[in-house]
Design an enzyme around this catalytic site. Structure first.
Site, PDB file in Angstrom:
ATOM      1  N   LYS A 124       0.867  -1.178   0.000  1.00 34.72           N
ATOM      2  CA  LYS A 124       0.000   0.000   0.000  1.00 34.72           C
ATOM      3  C   LYS A 124       0.901   1.224   0.000  1.00 34.72           C
ATOM      4  O   LYS A 124       2.006   1.197   0.542  1.00 34.72           O
ATOM      5  CB  LYS A 124      -0.885   0.027   1.255  1.00 34.72           C
ATOM      6  CG  LYS A 124      -2.090   0.927   1.127  1.00 34.72           C
ATOM      7  CD  LYS A 124      -3.231   0.220   0.407  1.00 34.72           C
ATOM      8  CE  LYS A 124      -4.386   1.121   0.125  1.00 34.72           C
ATOM      9  NZ  LYS A 124      -5.546   0.351  -0.374  1.00 34.72           N
ATOM     10  N   ASP A 164      -7.095   4.318  -4.610  1.00 32.16           N
ATOM     11  CA  ASP A 164      -7.716   4.083  -3.294  1.00 32.16           C
ATOM     12  C   ASP A 164      -8.394   5.403  -2.938  1.00 32.16           C
ATOM     13  O   ASP A 164      -8.698   6.203  -3.841  1.00 32.16           O
ATOM     14  CB  ASP A 164      -6.682   3.671  -2.239  1.00 32.16           C
ATOM     15  CG  ASP A 164      -7.329   3.157  -0.948  1.00 32.16           C
ATOM     16  OD1 ASP A 164      -7.956   2.088  -0.981  1.00 32.16           O
ATOM     17  OD2 ASP A 164      -7.243   3.839   0.107  1.00 32.16           O
TER      18      ASP A 164
HETATM   19  P1  NDP Z   1     -13.102   7.312  -2.659  1.00 28.89           P
HETATM   20  O1  NDP Z   1     -12.056   8.322  -2.464  1.00 28.89           O
HETATM   21  O2  NDP Z   1     -13.688   7.110  -4.002  1.00 28.89           O
HETATM   22  O3  NDP Z   1     -14.302   7.558  -1.650  1.00 28.89           O
HETATM   23  C1  NDP Z   1     -14.095   7.633  -0.285  1.00 28.89           C
HETATM   24  C2  NDP Z   1     -15.376   8.067   0.386  1.00 28.89           C
HETATM   25  O4  NDP Z   1     -15.240   7.940   1.784  1.00 28.89           O
HETATM   26  C3  NDP Z   1     -15.732   9.492   0.094  1.00 28.89           C
HETATM   27  O5  NDP Z   1     -17.124   9.633   0.138  1.00 28.89           O
HETATM   28  C4  NDP Z   1     -15.067  10.216   1.251  1.00 28.89           C
HETATM   29  O6  NDP Z   1     -15.659  11.471   1.567  1.00 28.89           O
HETATM   30  C5  NDP Z   1     -15.293   9.232   2.378  1.00 28.89           C
HETATM   31  N1  NDP Z   1     -14.233   9.376   3.373  1.00 28.89           N
HETATM   32  C6  NDP Z   1     -12.905   9.296   3.169  1.00 28.89           C
HETATM   33  N2  NDP Z   1     -12.230   9.498   4.285  1.00 28.89           N
HETATM   34  C7  NDP Z   1     -13.151   9.733   5.222  1.00 28.89           C
HETATM   35  C8  NDP Z   1     -13.075  10.020   6.598  1.00 28.89           C
HETATM   36  N3  NDP Z   1     -11.893  10.111   7.222  1.00 28.89           N
HETATM   37  N4  NDP Z   1     -14.234  10.188   7.266  1.00 28.89           N
HETATM   38  C9  NDP Z   1     -15.444  10.106   6.634  1.00 28.89           C
HETATM   39  N5  NDP Z   1     -15.566   9.837   5.328  1.00 28.89           N
HETATM   40  C10 NDP Z   1     -14.445   9.647   4.641  1.00 28.89           C
HETATM   41  O7  NDP Z   1     -12.470   5.933  -2.117  1.00 28.89           O
HETATM   42  P2  NDP Z   1     -12.983   4.447  -2.350  1.00 28.89           P
HETATM   43  O8  NDP Z   1     -14.449   4.415  -2.500  1.00 28.89           O
HETATM   44  O9  NDP Z   1     -12.129   3.842  -3.400  1.00 28.89           O
HETATM   45  O10 NDP Z   1     -12.554   3.768  -0.974  1.00 28.89           O
HETATM   46  C11 NDP Z   1     -13.433   3.629   0.139  1.00 28.89           C
HETATM   47  C12 NDP Z   1     -12.917   2.524   1.041  1.00 28.89           C
HETATM   48  O11 NDP Z   1     -12.885   1.280   0.333  1.00 28.89           O
HETATM   49  C13 NDP Z   1     -11.495   2.710   1.580  1.00 28.89           C
HETATM   50  O12 NDP Z   1     -11.412   2.143   2.862  1.00 28.89           O
HETATM   51  C14 NDP Z   1     -10.662   1.881   0.598  1.00 28.89           C
HETATM   52  O13 NDP Z   1      -9.428   1.492   1.157  1.00 28.89           O
HETATM   53  C15 NDP Z   1     -11.600   0.703   0.407  1.00 28.89           C
HETATM   54  N6  NDP Z   1     -11.358  -0.125  -0.780  1.00 28.89           N
HETATM   55  C16 NDP Z   1     -11.364   0.442  -2.023  1.00 28.89           C
HETATM   56  C17 NDP Z   1     -11.179  -0.352  -3.133  1.00 28.89           C
HETATM   57  C18 NDP Z   1     -11.271   0.199  -4.508  1.00 28.89           C
HETATM   58  O14 NDP Z   1     -11.219  -0.585  -5.458  1.00 28.89           O
HETATM   59  N7  NDP Z   1     -11.432   1.489  -4.704  1.00 28.89           N
HETATM   60  C19 NDP Z   1     -10.907  -1.801  -3.006  1.00 28.89           C
HETATM   61  C20 NDP Z   1     -11.018  -2.290  -1.652  1.00 28.89           C
HETATM   62  C21 NDP Z   1     -11.206  -1.471  -0.599  1.00 28.89           C
HETATM   63  P3  NDP Z   1     -15.020  12.834   0.983  1.00 28.89           P
HETATM   64  O15 NDP Z   1     -15.551  12.924  -0.411  1.00 28.89           O
HETATM   65  O16 NDP Z   1     -15.559  13.873   1.893  1.00 28.89           O
HETATM   66  O17 NDP Z   1     -13.546  12.685   1.058  1.00 28.89           O
HETATM   67  O1  8G0 Z   2      -7.910  -2.324  -0.537  1.00 27.65           O
HETATM   68  C1  8G0 Z   2      -7.783  -2.865  -1.607  1.00 27.65           C
HETATM   69  O2  8G0 Z   2      -7.906  -4.073  -1.765  1.00 27.65           O
HETATM   70  C2  8G0 Z   2      -7.458  -2.043  -2.817  1.00 27.65           C
HETATM   71  C3  8G0 Z   2      -7.831  -0.720  -2.827  1.00 27.65           C
HETATM   72  C4  8G0 Z   2      -7.559   0.032  -3.962  1.00 27.65           C
HETATM   73  C5  8G0 Z   2      -6.909  -0.546  -5.036  1.00 27.65           C
HETATM   74  C6  8G0 Z   2      -6.517  -1.872  -4.986  1.00 27.65           C
HETATM   75  C7  8G0 Z   2      -5.817  -2.489  -6.166  1.00 27.65           C
HETATM   76  O3  8G0 Z   2      -4.701  -2.968  -6.022  1.00 27.65           O
HETATM   77  O4  8G0 Z   2      -6.407  -2.502  -7.225  1.00 27.65           O
HETATM   78  C8  8G0 Z   2      -6.804  -2.624  -3.874  1.00 27.65           C
END
Ligand code: NDP
Ligand code: 8G0
Length: 444
Positions: A124, A164
């Protein structure tokens, strides 16, 4: 050393890394019996070697804002383990990013990637840079500066980053472009790329869809139909959006979304049309979720999360530690039947204990959100084979992978009373695979 002693030792050596302790403790809690069963694990000190990352890169990122001010941020990459494949995991840009958070994410990534059945190690990275409020040009310059600090340490066969929190297709594109410029190579050095230059179909959808596929498997075992179930979703980014899309398609009713400012609760349900509004709002205009409430006249609560609302299923999809013990108690008292984690470590260990004590179906992120990295793995395969699969093909493979992960959790996590401890199942299944690979490759 026994798992407990290893944990105490880690806490003593890295005293300020609370998120890292939390993720390690969750794993250690479920591994003790399995560790006893295999004396070779202790002999080769597998657990401690798997908790401490292989390598941590830390660098200064200097860039210039639109007013000519020279800015500095921190950049990091935690290369946790490449026992079963090249390092793989996303990049997070958020003001809260620090080494503790990236170490917990890289640690969990290693277990998750092992569960996917694809050959990927865990990593990461990220920066304490916040894209919020930055211009397009500032984001591009930052991504380029970040890649300058990282490029020598990554590559299609070494370490493959992706997006992420705060890093979507736009940022991956800029980092990929800079990496290509510096190396001269057009390779699969990042995943989550644009469609035109090697990105996989279904990668944007994969985490949200995958989480719902996993949830469906959990519900199937209990003969529960997802149709009509009211779902509390948090976040409004990539994972939350495609979670809602799949829920709606299956006849479930998402009723909440959130961002870092607050949450909306729409008792009439977020429809396809309303979701399109959210996607435009968040992906095009980079607006706030409050604007949903203004558009549709529903409730908005500033500075809070949706867990006090009534729902059948919770899909936390924002960030770590968004469900604490009080929220878990509220959810249980309100009759929640399942919690499936889209985010990484959204529930505290105390919250997990409450769900499990109440026999709630509880899927930890490292199993339920593995669809994202799985389709990244499929993107890597397509890049190295120089071909691209149809959306149907990728979606089919994603479903199969999620079902396999569910099966592994059932295999290793079913307890004497029949309750499926998905946390234990996911941890043991991932651990055994990595441990065997480590033992086979010798001590180093
Ligand atoms: P995005 O940046 O697209 O969205 C994140 C969302 O969560 C936004 O709505 C953001 O609000 C909110 N957020 C972020 N930080 C905080 C905080 N500290 N408190 C409250 N709300 C918060 O990210 P993703 O949707 O990609 O990721 C969301 C979660 O999923 C993370 O934990 C990530 O690690 C996990 N994840 C993502 C994957 C992926 O493929 N994208 C794969 C597996 C896991 P704001 O707009 O206000 O910042
Ligand atoms: O948390 C995860 O598994 C994650 C989040 C964002 C990206 C990726 C990836 O390697 O594609 C994994």
């Amino acid at each position: 050393m026994k798992p407990r002693d290893i944990l105490d030792n880690i806490k003593r050596r890295f005293p300020n890394e609370l998120e890292y302790h939390q993720a390690v403790e969750e794993v250690v809690n479920t591994l003790e019996d399995e560790y006893e069963l295999h004396p070779e694990f202790a002999k080769y000190n597998i657990l401690e070697r798997l908790i401490v990352p292989d390598k941590i890169l830390s660098f200064r990122v200097t860039w210039t804002d639109d007013n000519g001010n020279v800015k500095t941020n921190m950049g990091y990459r935690v290369q946790h383990s490449n026992a079963i494949g090249p390092y793989k995991g996303g990049i997070r840009f958020h003001s809260s990013v620090n080494l503790s958070i990236l170490k917990f994410l890289a640690f969990e990534q290693t277990f998750k990637n092992a569960l996917t059945t694809l050959p990927m190690g865990g990593a990461k990275g990220g920066s304490d840079f916040s894209p919020r409020g930055k211009s397009e040009a500032e984001v591009m310059r930052f991504c380029q500066a970040f890649t300058e600090g990282l490029w020598k340490n990554i590559g299609a066969d070494t370490d493959i980053p992706a997006g992420d929190i705060g890093v979507g297709g736009r940022e991956v594109g800029y980092m990929y472009g800079k990496h290509k410029k510096l190396t001269g190579d057009f390779t699969g050095s990042f995943t989550g790329k644009g469609r035109e230059f090697g990105g996989s179909l279904i990668r944007p959808e994969a985490t949200g869809y995958g989480n719902v596929y996993f949830l469906l498997e959990m519900l199937k075992l209990k003969n529960i139909d997802i149709k009509g179930k009211r779902c509390l979703v948090s976040g409004s980014g990539n994972v939350a959006q495609y979670t809602c899309e799949k829920l709606i398609e299956l006849g479930a009713i998402p009723v909440s979304l959130s961002d870092s400012d607050g949450y909306i609760y729409d008792p009439e349900g977020i429809t396809k049309e309303k979701l399109q509004f959210v996607m435009d709002l968040k992906n095009l205009y980079r607006g706030r979720i409050r604007e949903y409430a203004e558009e549709y006249g529903c409730k908005y609560v500033e500075g809070a999360r949706p867990w006090s609302e009534k729902g059948d299923i919770a899909l936390p999809s924002a960030t770590q530690n968004e469900i604490d013990a009080d929220s878990a108690t509220e959810l249980v008292n309100n009759g929640i039947i399942a919690v499936s984690e889209g985010a990484n470590m959204p529930s505290t260990n105390e919250a997990i204990a409450i769900f499990q004590k109440n026999k709630i179906l509880f899927a930890p992120g490292k199993a339920a959100n593995a669809g994202g990295v799985s389709v990244s793995g499929l993107e890597m395969t397509q890049n190295s084979a120089r071909l691209s699969w149809s959306a149907e093909e990728v979606d089919q493979k994603l479903k199969m992978i999620m079902n396999n992960i569910h099966e592994s959790c059932v295999k290793y996590g079913t307890e004497a009373d029949g309750y499926i401890n998905y946390v234990k199942g996911a941890n043991i299944s991932g651990f055994i695979k990595i441990a065997r690979a480590m033992i086979s490759q010798g001590v180093f």
